[in-house]
Structure formats: C-alpha cells, structure tokens
Design a protein around this motif. Structure first.
Motif, PDB file in Angstrom:
ATOM      1  N   SER A 105       4.777  -9.245  -1.085  1.00  9.44           N
ATOM      2  CA  SER A 105       4.101  -8.406  -0.078  1.00  9.44           C
ATOM      3  C   SER A 105       4.504  -8.466   1.188  1.00  9.44           C
ATOM      4  O   SER A 105       5.243  -9.440   1.711  1.00  9.44           O
TER       5      SER A 105
ATOM      6  N   GLU B 249       9.265   1.982  -3.478  1.00 12.31           N
ATOM      7  CA  GLU B 249       7.887   2.321  -3.825  1.00 12.31           C
ATOM      8  C   GLU B 249       7.209   1.051  -4.123  1.00 12.31           C
ATOM      9  O   GLU B 249       7.973   0.198  -4.797  1.00 12.31           O
ATOM     10  N   PRO B 250       6.148   0.931  -4.044  1.00 11.62           N
ATOM     11  CA  PRO B 250       5.439  -0.121  -4.673  1.00 11.62           C
ATOM     12  C   PRO B 250       5.381  -0.103  -6.092  1.00 11.62           C
ATOM     13  O   PRO B 250       5.641   0.862  -6.676  1.00 11.62           O
TER      14      PRO B 250
ATOM     15  N   SER C 230      14.089   4.109   0.546  1.00 10.25           N
ATOM     16  CA  SER C 230      12.701   3.937   0.489  1.00 10.25           C
ATOM     17  C   SER C 230      12.320   3.078  -0.757  1.00 10.25           C
ATOM     18  O   SER C 230      12.993   3.398  -1.865  1.00 10.25           O
TER      19      SER C 230
ATOM     20  N   ASP D 250       0.653  -1.392   0.063  1.00  7.89           N
ATOM     21  CA  ASP D 250       0.041  -0.071   0.034  1.00  7.89           C
ATOM     22  C   ASP D 250       0.840   1.120   0.100  1.00  7.89           C
ATOM     23  O   ASP D 250       0.425   2.233  -0.405  1.00  7.89           O
ATOM     24  N   LYS D 251       1.951   1.012   0.850  1.00  6.80           N
ATOM     25  CA  LYS D 251       2.894   2.239   0.850  1.00  6.80           C
ATOM     26  C   LYS D 251       4.329   1.840   0.527  1.00  6.80           C
ATOM     27  O   LYS D 251       4.658   0.599   0.685  1.00  6.80           O
ATOM     28  N   ALA D 252       5.149   2.850   0.244  1.00  9.25           N
ATOM     29  CA  ALA D 252       6.469   2.719   0.330  1.00  9.25           C
ATOM     30  C   ALA D 252       7.128   2.143   1.732  1.00  9.25           C
ATOM     31  O   ALA D 252       6.757   2.286   2.607  1.00  9.25           O
TER      32      ALA D 252
END
Lengths: 460, 460
Positions: free
Chosen positions: B419, B449-450, B447, B394-396
């Motif tokens: 996931s 990202e998806p 970081s 859903d988020k980084a």
C-alpha cells in the motif's frame, strides 16, 4: 541385563523438568525494559523511542521552490511562449538559506534555487529550462555558477512558458504540520526515522539504551584462541560466539573471556563486572559435576556474594540478593540452565551450559529474547521469527522422548523445505556454522519422517 | 497557449538520460572490494573472509566425556544392576582441563567431568545418575562440589548399570578433523562462524574490513538539529540519515555534517576527509542551479583539487585525479546524480541530490550496493531483496512517462500486497519514516491500477 539391553529412562530423582516455554516465560517475566535516557540522534540508532514525538515547526517551514528557476508573478508570464517570451527584470538571487529576500514586483523576477524561500510578491516558479537563463539566447540547460557569472543575478530573463499560481512551489507544512505526531512511542529508530527526527530539529531523543551484556565463559580447560593448546585443553569459543550474538541482538557486548573453575575467582569476577552489566551471561559449570563452579558459586543464597556498592547498614539487606535457580529443561541440547538475578541492582544473569552448541542454542532461545526485552522492543521483535517447512532428508530424524530437540538446519524459502546440517551431537559446532536455522522437534515426537512439516526458527 | 494547456515534455537539451540500471552498473563497475587485513575475531564480525580456513587440530582434540560420571572399563561393569552393583575403587578426579590423568586399571574407576579427557585404561563413561556417587546410598542425583567433599575423588563407587565401550565418550575429531575445510573464502562471519573459528584456535582472521564512509551534506540553508531555525533555514537531516544508513549497510560511518555552499570550502573539506574515506557521499548541489557547489567544485577535471599527499614531483600526475560525472537519471525521485573517483587513491564519491527523500532513495539504490561491494559481499547480498506484490490502494498511482518511480510503500507479506504511504513528493520525509519498502513503477508505465502486481524493494 546385557550391555545391549534397552536403557529405560529414569525419573530424575524428584527434580522436575521445566519446559522451554516455562523457562522463557520466567526469564521474560523477570526482565524489565531499561530506564530510558536522552541520546544524541545517531547514538539512538536501533533503539526504541519512549516518547511521542510531535512536530515543533511545519515541514517545510516556509513556501519554497522545488526547482532551480525564476520566481515570478503569474500575470507577467501569462501567454508567454518561445516566440513571444515574457521579458522580466531580474531583481536578484534567492539561494537556499537566503535570509533576506528581494520583493518581486510587476514585471520582475528573482532567480531562485531549489529549496529557497519563495520571495514576497512571487506566486510561482518557472524552471530555468523554460527560460533563456538570462543569456539572451535559446532555452537554457541550467545556470552558470554564481561565482563565475555574478551578473546573471541581475539583467533580464526571457520566460518561454506560462505558469499557474503555486507551480513548482512546495507549500509550508505540506510534509508535516506543527503539532502532528511525527513518531509514536515504541518506534524503533532506523535511518528513515532518524531522518525525520533530524528534519524536525530533534538533536536528541529519549530512548531505551542498548543493554550492556557481560559474557564470561568458565572452565579450567579453556585456552584463548591463538595460544598454544596444552594437554586436555580446548579453545574458548563460547565467550566469542555469545559476545558476537549479543551484539547481533542489539546489545553492547563485553567479552570477559574464560574464568577458571574456582568459585571464589568466579564470584569476584562477577562482582567486578556488575558495575557495567545490564545482563550477565555465563557458560559452563551448571550441571551435576564436582567442578561446576557457576552452580556452586551462585546457587546458594547468602553465598557471600557481596553488594557491589560500599556497604552501608541499609545495603546489608542486599548482600544476599543473589537468587539463581538452576534447572533441568526438557530440551536438547541445553538441558541444564541457570537463571536469576544478582547483586544490589538485581541484575539478571543467565547461566548457560558449556557445550558450544548448547550454549549457542540456549542463547538464541533465552538470552536473545531477554536482550530484546531489555531494549523494550515490541513483542513481535523479541523472538526470532519461525516458519513451517517440510523436512527434506534421506532418513527419519530421531529425537528423545520428552525433550524438545533443536537441530541445525538449512532452510530453503523457495521450496519451503529444511534439510539437516550435521548430526545431533551438542558439540557439532562445525555444523552450526553452516546452518541458517534450527529445526524444532516437539517433546512428544521421537521420529520425524522426511516430508513431515516442522517448525523452523530462522537465525538469519 | 493558456496556462492550463498540457505541457509537452521537452528534449533535455541534448543531454541524455541514464537509466537506473546503467548508473548502478557504472557505480559497481568502478568499486573494487577493499584490500583484506588481519583482524581480531570479534572485530571481524559481519566481514567477509578472504581465506579458506582449514582445521589445524581435530575437534574435539581428544576423546572426552559427554557426561559427569565415572570413567570405567566395560568388563568391570558388565551385568551391573542396582541390586548387584559393580563396586569400583575411585582412583581420582578427571576435571575438564586436567593435564595429568590417572590410569584406570581393572576394578578401578576415575570420577570424570563433562569435557574432561578419557583417562588411559578407561573405555566408557557411566553417568553419575547410574551410580551411588560414592556415597554408599541410592542412585545419585549429581556430585557434591569437590571443594566441599574432596574425599569423593577417592573411596568406592557403586555402579548400577552396564556400559558399552565408548558409551558417553565423544571421539577425538568427531566434530572436525585436522585438515578439513572449516570455512571457505567468501563466508560472511556471523556469530556461529566466529564460534567455529574460535573453537579451532583462530585468534585472528583475514577479512575485508568494513568500509569507512564519509557523509557530508551541503547547503547554506542547513542548520544542525537542536539549534534554532533562522529565516530561510531548514534542519540538516541528510547527513544523519545517510550516516545511519551507511552503518546499517555495514560501514563505519563518519558524519561530517553540513558544508555551506562555497566551492573552496567544499573542496578543502573533501580533501581533508579523504584520509579516512573508502567512500565519500555528498548530498545537495548536483542540479542546474547557480549555487550547486558540489557540481561546481568537482565537475571540472583539473579544478585544482590537490593531491592529499604532500606533493612530490611524482604526485603531480595525481593532481587531476578527480573524475566526477554528473548525470540526469530517468528516475523519480533522484534525477540529478554525480559519481566518480577523487584524489590520489581514486576514492569513489557519490554525489546525491539534496532533497531528503531523493537522497535516501539514491542511497538505497546506489550507495548501499557500493558499500556492500567494497565489503566483498556475495552478489546476492549486494542489493536489497525485492519481491512482487499486488497494489492495494484506493486509486491508481500516477507516474511520469520515461522515469522509473520509487514510491514509499507498506508491504504485507501475508497477503502479498503493498500500500502506498504518503504521496509522491520528493520532500515527504514523514511518509518515508512510516514506509518499509519502495514500490517500483517502471519507466513505460504512467498509471498503476489497484490490483496490479509491482516490484517492491524491501528496506527492512
């Protein structure tokens, strides 16, 4: 008719041929998962959990430090810097496992270790690297062992940085809360699941045990490896191969070894072994020969196979509890197969053909799934995985009409191809030892051209 | 400086950070495959062969029948049909394992079973289904057991079809020839390889044994699962998890359990265990705290760690044979690590951090490869396989700069995605139990990202 005339397939004298799928369905239909038992955690490795395990106490069970450092009150370190450190009185050590905790009052700190409970009064932990470590010098790299410098559990510490409330504190229950579902029934217990069960305090768990599989080969021609080979004799390889394969499938395997071709000897050996068997596997003696003793000894209901328990009147109904069905399957290798249950506990028995490759392929197709069904493994883990791959070969593969053929293959995942290893003879055990998969040629296919896509069962 | 000001990373007080790859290279560089020993075949399952095994006798060792039927001379059955069968005199039975064989003369046949030696004089085998089975009736479906109808080893048989020379005969040496290479040194012995070794008569083989791995956890806070949890205590999960993981890697694991935080106790426990250890694994006590006893007990060379053998003068040079290097690694979790050798035999020892997830990830990255190197497994099987997969989240994902981060993941092979499972806290053992892989975030990435592709280590 000349001897080179084509030989037409004959009807099998009224005996129907069973498909591989029908036989497997019958085997799996008759095999029930074993009754669960309570096992010590490490004895349960690889087994299937039969209970939903809930968390009895929160993890971690108390607020604790994630660093080696000092437990402080945030107001005392607000605005602290290396130039203007907060100077706090050290009221003692809090090691991991400390039961009695010092209270941290205003202007005080407790030296605290990773995993140790946050003492009352403290709101945060400052890592030792953010302090002078009680030395009066510069920033500390770590602590001196308490045994060498017990005085550092007291005195003063200079803190060089501020800390927010809860900094470097792992909250009670931040991993799991009491009442949470830790693991669901049906979970296979590998190392990480065992880690979780131990962490929440479970010393034992309720699982289905590993099946005890008794393997015996039959044949008066069989000699134990390492012994001299007499005329007409060969070495027994099946009992070794299938005991190893049974272990590999998750079972506890007992290799009985080779039994001579005598029906009484075979019956008494099987009767003897029933006591420690959740599943019996025999090889050889299942075809149409005059010395096929497995068939002879087990195919007749009421053949005199006695109950394994001391015969009370009630047990008499169990005396004839041997129901082994001998069939011909539409497959190659592995056409003759026996399956049924035996003895007072209706122990499943699979009677495989005696050719080493036939018995090995039969094991993979029927015994391995039976073992894994006994373990209660989920449907997806009962059978070997299979993939589609393109045949890479110099020439077409021939396959008999009406038979599902299993050929030894070498699978290459990168190119998605499979190559034949050795020929199709059911005695080519050397080829089997260099294969990693079985190529499946369907019943209605008699020739597979290079470049054709095939089903490939991965043996890895 | 307010407490919400950004905290700048500090240099580590002159201590360098080691990369994951450097540490693993050091571990693998110091671990030598175990000396080979001769083992019984089934004891060698899963082990690596150290000798080239050649075939001592051809397989099959003699020409033999591939069917239950009759051994005949081809001239006698030429032109035979159901209408005009060849009628032959049966001179006896040849069962598998028969040592003395009847000679098949003109007009004669011997009843023969699958695997039985082709008797002298005979050139081919006709399956029993191509004959009347000696009954004088139509085509036979099989033979009656010899015990029930001994007369069928004599009399006459009607043969309904011709047979070419060598029909249904498996030639001596058609599987392997004497002198052939059966298995090359370096082969891992699974069930099919054990089958081949047994088939060629090998009762024992020379392999590298399974390493004996002693696992002990340290920490005065540790309570055995199943016991009541006292104040400040937690359950010992590491010794269970790592013993299970060591077995899973191929080792024989000995779980010693938890040792309290006392350097003398730890030293004497380790000394005690050396006798049965090819590799020692400890958890906890490796960081910068005042009660980090593993570091305290093992980091000082000449710390008084005595030789395990009764001290002769010559052994004095071994007294200081403890060389454990404690390091900080550029990874998360698992920053503090110890590695070296200990005792008179220079037994390798890996000292892992105490957090359950840290110790488990450290085991996967360093101990498992060490175990597999001790087994002598080929390079490709020393490390866990890894794949590239696309992050589905859903988020980084955040990751600290300069650290290689290992996060629990659920890998989906079909979609090629991974996931996250649970958070990044090193105490999230519940998440580990539901993960099947570790997502790797490189040192220079802070970081993810998806949709980004990541390396994923498959734990399966």
């Amino acid at each position: 008719m000349s001897s080179s005339a084509p030989q037409h397939p004959r009807p099998e004298g009224g005996h129907r041929l069973w498909s591989v799928d029908e036989h497997l369905a019958d085997v799996l239909g008759a095999v029930r998962p074993l009754e669960p038992i309570e096992l010590q955690l490490l004895d349960a490795q690889g087994c299937v959990l039969v209970e939903d395990v809930t968390v009895p106490v929160a993890l971690p069970p108390f607020d604790n430090s994630s660093m080696d450092g000092y437990a402080v009150r945030t107001a005392d370190v607000q605005g602290a810097s290396e130039e203007f450190p907060a100077v706090l009185t050290v009221v003692g050590d809090v090691a991991a496992g400390s039961g009695e905790l010092p209270t941290v009052g205003p202007g005080e700190a407790a030296r605290i270790m990773t995993g140790a409970p946050l003492p009352p009064g403290a709101e945060a932990v400052v890592p030792v690297e953010w302090t002078d470590g009680g030395t009066g010098g510069g920033a500390a790299a770590g602590m001196t062992p308490a045994s060498a410098a017990p005085e550092q559990a007291g005195g003063e510490v200079r803190v060089h940085r501020a800390a927010e409330a809860r900094a470097h504190v792992r909250a009670r229950g931040s991993d799991v809360q009491a009442g949470d579902l830790a693991l669901a029934a049906g979970t296979v217990l590998g190392p990480p699941q065992i880690a979780l069960l131990a962490a929440i305090g479970r010393g034992t768990v309720r699982v289905r045990p590993r099946p005890r599989v008794v393997v015996l080969s039959t044949g008066s021609e069989l000699v134990q490896p390492g012994e001299p080979l007499t005329a007409g004799a060969i070495y027994d390889s099946n009992s070794f191969a299938l005991a190893a394969a049974a272990r590999d499938a998750g079972a506890i395997a007992y290799r009985v070894g080779a039994v001579a071709d005598d029906a009484d000897t075979l019956r008494s050996t099987i009767e003897d072994q029933l006591i420690r068997a959740d599943l019996l596997v025999t090889t050889g003696g299942v075809s149409v020969g005059a010395y096929d003793v497995v068939k002879e000894a087990l195919s007749s209901v009421g053949s005199g196979m006695p109950s394994a328990s001391a015969g009370s009147g009630e047990d008499d109904t169990e005396v004839d509890a041997t129901r082994i069905d001998f069939r011909k399957l539409a497959m190659q290798p592995g056409k003759p197969q026996g399956f049924g249950t035996i003895g007072p506990d209706h122990t499943p028995l699979l009677a495989l053909p005696g050719n080493p490759v036939s018995s090995y392929v039969s094991f993979e197709l029927f015994v391995r799934p039976a073992i894994r069904a006994l373990m209660g493994l989920p449907e997806s883990q009962v059978r070997r995985p299979s993939v589609r791959a393109v045949l890479k070969a110099d020439k077409a593969l021939g396959s008999p009409a009406g038979r599902r053929q299993f050929l030894r293959g070498a699978y290459d995942a990168e190119s998605g191809t499979v190559s034949p290893v050795g020929g199709s003879g059911s005695h080519l055990i050397a080829a089997l030892a260099h294969a990693d998969s079985l190529m499946v040629v369907p019943e209605d296919v008699t020739s597979v051209e290079p470049g054709t896509e095939l089903e490939v069962v991965l043996l890895g």
